[in-house]
Design a protein around this motif. Structure first.
Motif, short mmCIF file in Angstrom:
data_model
loop_
_atom_site.label_atom_id
_atom_site.label_comp_id
_atom_site.label_asym_id
_atom_site.label_seq_id
_atom_site.Cartn_x
_atom_site.Cartn_y
_atom_site.Cartn_z
N ILE A 1 0.82 -1.21 0.00
CA ILE A 1 0.00 0.00 0.00
C ILE A 1 0.86 1.27 0.00
O ILE A 1 0.43 2.32 -0.47
N ASN A 2 2.09 1.17 0.47
CA ASN A 2 2.97 2.34 0.50
C ASN A 2 3.92 2.43 -0.69
O ASN A 2 4.55 3.49 -0.87
N ASN A 3 4.01 1.36 -1.49
CA ASN A 3 5.06 1.36 -2.53
C ASN A 3 4.60 0.95 -3.92
O ASN A 3 5.27 1.30 -4.90
N LEU A 4 3.54 0.20 -4.05
CA LEU A 4 3.18 -0.33 -5.37
C LEU A 4 2.85 0.76 -6.39
O LEU A 4 3.16 0.64 -7.58
N GLU A 5 2.20 1.82 -5.93
CA GLU A 5 1.82 2.87 -6.89
C GLU A 5 3.05 3.47 -7.56
O GLU A 5 3.10 3.62 -8.78
N ASN A 6 4.06 3.76 -6.76
CA ASN A 6 5.30 4.30 -7.34
C ASN A 6 6.00 3.26 -8.21
O ASN A 6 6.58 3.60 -9.26
N LEU A 7 5.96 2.00 -7.81
CA LEU A 7 6.61 0.96 -8.60
C LEU A 7 5.96 0.82 -9.97
O LEU A 7 6.64 0.55 -10.98
N VAL A 8 4.62 0.98 -10.03
CA VAL A 8 3.93 0.96 -11.33
C VAL A 8 4.35 2.16 -12.17
O VAL A 8 4.65 2.05 -13.37
N LYS A 9 4.38 3.34 -11.55
CA LYS A 9 4.76 4.55 -12.28
C LYS A 9 6.18 4.48 -12.81
O LYS A 9 6.50 5.01 -13.88
N GLU A 10 7.05 3.79 -12.06
CA GLU A 10 8.45 3.64 -12.48
C GLU A 10 8.64 2.52 -13.50
O GLU A 10 9.75 2.32 -14.00
N GLY A 11 7.59 1.73 -13.74
CA GLY A 11 7.68 0.63 -14.68
C GLY A 11 8.29 -0.63 -14.12
O GLY A 11 8.54 -1.59 -14.86
N ARG A 12 8.51 -0.68 -12.81
CA ARG A 12 9.10 -1.87 -12.19
C ARG A 12 8.07 -2.97 -11.95
O ARG A 12 8.41 -4.14 -11.83
N GLN B 1 4.17 -4.20 -13.41
CA GLN B 1 3.10 -4.00 -14.39
C GLN B 1 1.76 -3.91 -13.67
O GLN B 1 1.45 -4.73 -12.80
N GLU B 2 0.93 -2.93 -14.07
CA GLU B 2 -0.37 -2.78 -13.44
C GLU B 2 -1.25 -4.01 -13.66
O GLU B 2 -2.12 -4.31 -12.86
N GLU B 3 -0.98 -4.75 -14.74
CA GLU B 3 -1.76 -5.96 -15.01
C GLU B 3 -1.61 -6.98 -13.88
O GLU B 3 -2.56 -7.73 -13.58
N LEU B 4 -0.44 -7.04 -13.25
CA LEU B 4 -0.25 -7.94 -12.12
C LEU B 4 -1.19 -7.58 -10.97
O LEU B 4 -1.79 -8.45 -10.33
N ILE B 5 -1.32 -6.29 -10.72
CA ILE B 5 -2.22 -5.82 -9.66
C ILE B 5 -3.66 -6.10 -10.05
O ILE B 5 -4.47 -6.56 -9.22
N ASP B 6 -4.01 -5.86 -11.32
CA ASP B 6 -5.37 -6.13 -11.78
C ASP B 6 -5.75 -7.59 -11.59
O ASP B 6 -6.87 -7.91 -11.15
N GLU B 7 -4.83 -8.49 -11.92
CA GLU B 7 -5.11 -9.93 -11.77
C GLU B 7 -5.37 -10.28 -10.31
O GLU B 7 -6.30 -11.04 -10.00
N ALA B 8 -4.57 -9.73 -9.42
CA ALA B 8 -4.75 -10.01 -7.99
C ALA B 8 -6.09 -9.45 -7.51
O ALA B 8 -6.83 -10.11 -6.77
N VAL B 9 -6.42 -8.22 -7.91
CA VAL B 9 -7.68 -7.60 -7.49
C VAL B 9 -8.87 -8.40 -8.00
O VAL B 9 -9.85 -8.62 -7.27
N LEU B 10 -8.80 -8.85 -9.24
CA LEU B 10 -9.91 -9.65 -9.79
C LEU B 10 -10.14 -10.92 -8.99
O LEU B 10 -11.27 -11.33 -8.76
N ARG B 11 -9.06 -11.56 -8.55
CA ARG B 11 -9.22 -12.78 -7.74
C ARG B 11 -9.89 -12.46 -6.41
O ARG B 11 -10.74 -13.23 -5.92
N ILE B 12 -9.53 -11.33 -5.83
CA ILE B 12 -10.14 -10.93 -4.55
C ILE B 12 -11.60 -10.58 -4.76
O ILE B 12 -12.49 -10.99 -3.97
N LEU B 13 -11.91 -9.84 -5.81
CA LEU B 13 -13.31 -9.48 -6.10
C LEU B 13 -14.14 -10.72 -6.39
O LEU B 13 -15.31 -10.79 -6.01
N GLN B 14 -13.54 -11.69 -7.08
CA GLN B 14 -14.27 -12.93 -7.37
C GLN B 14 -14.63 -13.67 -6.09
O GLN B 14 -15.73 -14.21 -5.96
#
Length: 718
Positions: free
Chosen positions: A303-314, A316-329
């Motif tokens: 929660i403190n670092n992923l947003e910056n890591l996505v912005k830096e390209g380290r 991929q936002e798709e990795l976060i999307d996949e995790a969120v979809l599993r939680i929402l499911q």
């Protein structure tokens, strides 16, 4: 929102920070203000702002339905997403009505008991606001020094697999009922193999050992439909599990085809830095999300670092999307979009807690979990004898065991109280003798005097609940304190004496086993343990428990387990006097009590063991049959155990492996034919190339009452 919500469309509506919030799990105290209305304590400890609380996705450990409802209310009011929270908790062997510990449930060899435990636990937990339980723990454990052996069902891969499936079935059903909760299989992977049995320690296994002995139980539970998997604290191949792409991607996602949610254990993501595989919290977050951890429990690296890591390209936002979809499911599967308060009903929960139906379920499982280890014509007891109850566990309410955080000790009827209820106050006397732990022997004299006046002595000894469970590793697993000294004083009286053990692990009791006329292992038997034990002591229930973990002859012998390798220099009857064989020179190689062992108040005879053929192709099956007869004078239950040994393989094979078991109940002089079907699949193992195959050759089929007492027939796979 409703159950028909399109989670893919919902995902598109979320900002990156809101998505990352779904990956965060916080303990309930983060949502509960102190007396001055502040949340500063827990926020400061974790290093997150209050705003981030109101985008987090799940909560750990609410105390009751009222608290869960208040938190959900407040969250939905403050949250920008309005996505309901998931509430999770450690419901391991009961919520308020506590079952025996899982190790004891395993010793029933009755899968229906695991289903029953899951169902009752889920009902009470769901009514109290819990959506997910961190159970079953299916870790294979061969080292009873590890405190978490109490959470396992023992030392056998096959048995752990079938019990894991049964627990999942009990908790989850098909999730159509509000009385079902989602199950989380743990700890992935191989946490039961920690070096020296020390909590949070290193694991170093070959890939073959990992795949053959440790992974199958996780896969079985996943195949049963478990919705979540929890990562373990340990390393595998030098990499902490929460940062291991090999475990999470190659095995869990690709091989096991698991499409559910992966959650870390408490703080395990942040511990990547402590392990030394990440330099800072940013690298921790990058490695854990890339490995496949969806939910970070109780650290704040995501929660403190992923947003910056996505912005830096380290990352991929798709990795976060996949995790969120599993939680929402998972939230959708649980129906939380339709009803964020799914199942929460504090008044009904209170009606269910300790209700007669649930107490009877617990008592049934407790009766079947008790293992009779020794009996020299002492048991069952006569109800007209004067009984002296001696020992620190005799009048103790500490019967629930670890992970019973919602249990109520004040509701427990102790062993002494149950005995009084059974035969009357005038026939029962009691002396504590000593504490569970400590060195004070001043109570010995009273205990001896009380014992002298009795016809029969019950020595109630063992561990406290805190001596097992998480953080409960012990280097010496004998009776703690001066309990064994107390036992020696009492046994010198030569009275008919029953040693009654309460523990979260098999104990080193070799000296006691030589001197005591009778020994019962009661484990931590739960809410109704005292009444269940009383039924066994007086023969109202014939003990049927069988060990699922070996009792060591000495702590220095550990690990000792039934399905070991033969070695190139095995100790046999022909080499018993030879020095240069694999042996201890001061103790036997064999355990004190082997896997599968347990006595009854009756006797069973095995005869006519046959195979339908002594040859089979990969498409054939062989039926092994044996006749079992109750030759005693009491009705009893026997657990018939079936083992196989592969005599020659491309890698070394164990001396025997459990492949099946059947529990049969027989009246006096009744007999029954028991059959097991041998298939090619049962003969597979990981060969020299680490491929799961069967190989042509000779095998032994074995049947018997425990792993050390079997009858053998040979057959060949062509």
């Amino acid at each position: 929102m409703n159950k028909e919500v399109d989670i893919n469309e919902l995902l598109k509506e979320l900002s990156l920070s809101e998505k990352i919030g779904q990956l965060q799990q916080l303990a309930s105290q983060f949502y509960i203000k102190d007396s001055e209305g502040e949340l500063t304590g827990p926020l400061k400890d974790l290093g997150i702002s209050e705003e981030k609380i109101w985008v987090s996705g799940s909560v750990l450990g609410v105390k009751d339905a009222e608290e869960a409802r208040r938190i959900q209310d407040k969250y939905l009011d403050k949250s920008s997403t309005k996505i309901p929270l998931l509430f999770m908790a450690d419901i391991i062997h009961g919520y308020r009505t506590i079952f025996p510990i899982p190790l004891a449930i395993g010793c029933t060899w009755n899968l229906d008991n695991a289903v029953l435990c899951g169902q009752v636990s889920a009902k009470e937990a769901a009514l109290s606001g819990v959506h997910v339980t961190f159970s079953p723990m299916v870790d294979l454990v061969r080292d009873p020094r590890w405190g978490r052996v109490m959470e396992s069902t023992g030392e056998d891969t096959y048995l752990n697999s079938v019990f894991g499936k049964a627990f999942v079935e009990g908790y989850q059903g098909d999730l159509s009922s509000n009385y079902n909760i989602a199950s989380c299989v743990k700890h992935f992977a191989a946490y039961g193999a920690v070096e020296a049995g020390r909590e949070y320690n290193t694991v170093d296994l070959s890939d073959r050992q990992l795949k053959e002995y440790y992974l199958p139980s996780y896969k079985a539970s996943i195949d049963e439909g478990a919705k979540m998997v929890m990562t373990s604290f340990n390393t595998i191949h030098g990499v902490p599990a929460s940062g291991s792409k090999y475990l999470m991607q190659d095995i869990l996602r690709d091989n096991f085809q698991f499409d559910g949610v992966v959650i870390s254990d408490w703080g395990a993501v942040g511990e990547l830095q402590v392990h030394g595989v990440a330099a800072d919290d940013e690298e921790v977050a990058e490695k854990a999300i890339s490995a496949g951890v969806d939910v970070e429990m109780m650290t704040s690296c995501y929660i403190n670092n992923l947003e910056n890591l996505v912005k830096e390209g380290r990352v991929q936002e798709e990795l976060i999307d996949e995790a969120v979809l599993r939680i929402l499911q998972l939230k959708k599967d649980l129906g939380l979009f339709s009803d964020p308060y799914r199942g929460m009903d504090g008044d009904k929960a209170k009606q269910m807690f300790m209700c007669n139906e649930h107490k009877e379920a617990v008592r049934k499982v407790a009766r079947e979990s008790i293992v009779l280890l020794k009996n020299d014509n002492v048991l069952p007891l006569s109800k007209d004898k004067k009984i002296a109850v001696i020992g620190p566990k005799g009048d103790s309410t500490d019967l629930l065991g670890g992970w019973s955080w919602q249990g109520r000790k004040e509701k427990i009827t102790t062993l002494k109280e149950n005995l009084i209820n059974e035969i009357g106050n005038n026939l029962i006397s009691y002396a504590k003798g000593c504490d569970v732990n400590g060195h004070d022997e001043s109570g010995f004299e009273e205990a001896v005097n009380v014992a002298k006046e009795a016809d029969v002595v019950i020595l109630a000894l063992g561990e406290s609940s805190e001596m097992s469970g998480e953080g409960g590793s012990r280097a010496y697993i004998g009776l703690p304190g001066v309990q064994e000294r107390l036992a020696e004083e009492i046994l010198r009286l030569n009275k008919p004496t029953v040693v009654l053990l309460f523990s979260g692990r098999p104990l080193e009791i070799t000296n006691l086993s030589k001197k005591a006329p009778a020994i019962i292992e009661a484990w931590f038997p739960g809410t109704e343990g005292g009444s269940a034990i009383t039924e066994v002591l007086y023969g109202d229930f014939n003990p049927s428990g069988r060990l699922t973990t070996s009792f060591p002859y000495a702590t220095g012998q550990i690990p000792v387990y039934y399905n070991s390798y033969n070695t190139g220099r095995p100790k046999t009857a022909n080499t018993a006097e030879t020095r240069y064989v694999s042996q201890f020179i001061d103790i036997p190689n064999e355990p004190l009590y082997p896997f599968g062992y347990g006595l009854s108040y009756t006797q069973f005879q095995y005869k006519d063991f046959t195979l339908s053929s002594d040859k089979m192709t990969k498409d054939d099956k062989i039926t092994a049959s044996v006749t079992v007869k109750n030759i005693g004078d009491r009705k009893g239950t026997e657990t018939v155990q079936f083992y196989i040994r592969d005599l020659v393989g491309s890698t070394v094979r164990p001396v025997k492996e459990l492949k099946g078991f059947k529990r049969i109940e027989l009246e006096p002089q009744e007999e029954s034919k028991v059959e097991f079907v041998i298939t090619e699949e049962m003969l597979r193992y990981y060969n020299i190339d680490c491929e799961l195959v069967s190989e042509p050759g000779d095998f032994h089929a074995m049947v018997g009452c425990n792993s050390a007492d079997t009858y053998t027939k040979k057959f060949t796979l062509l």
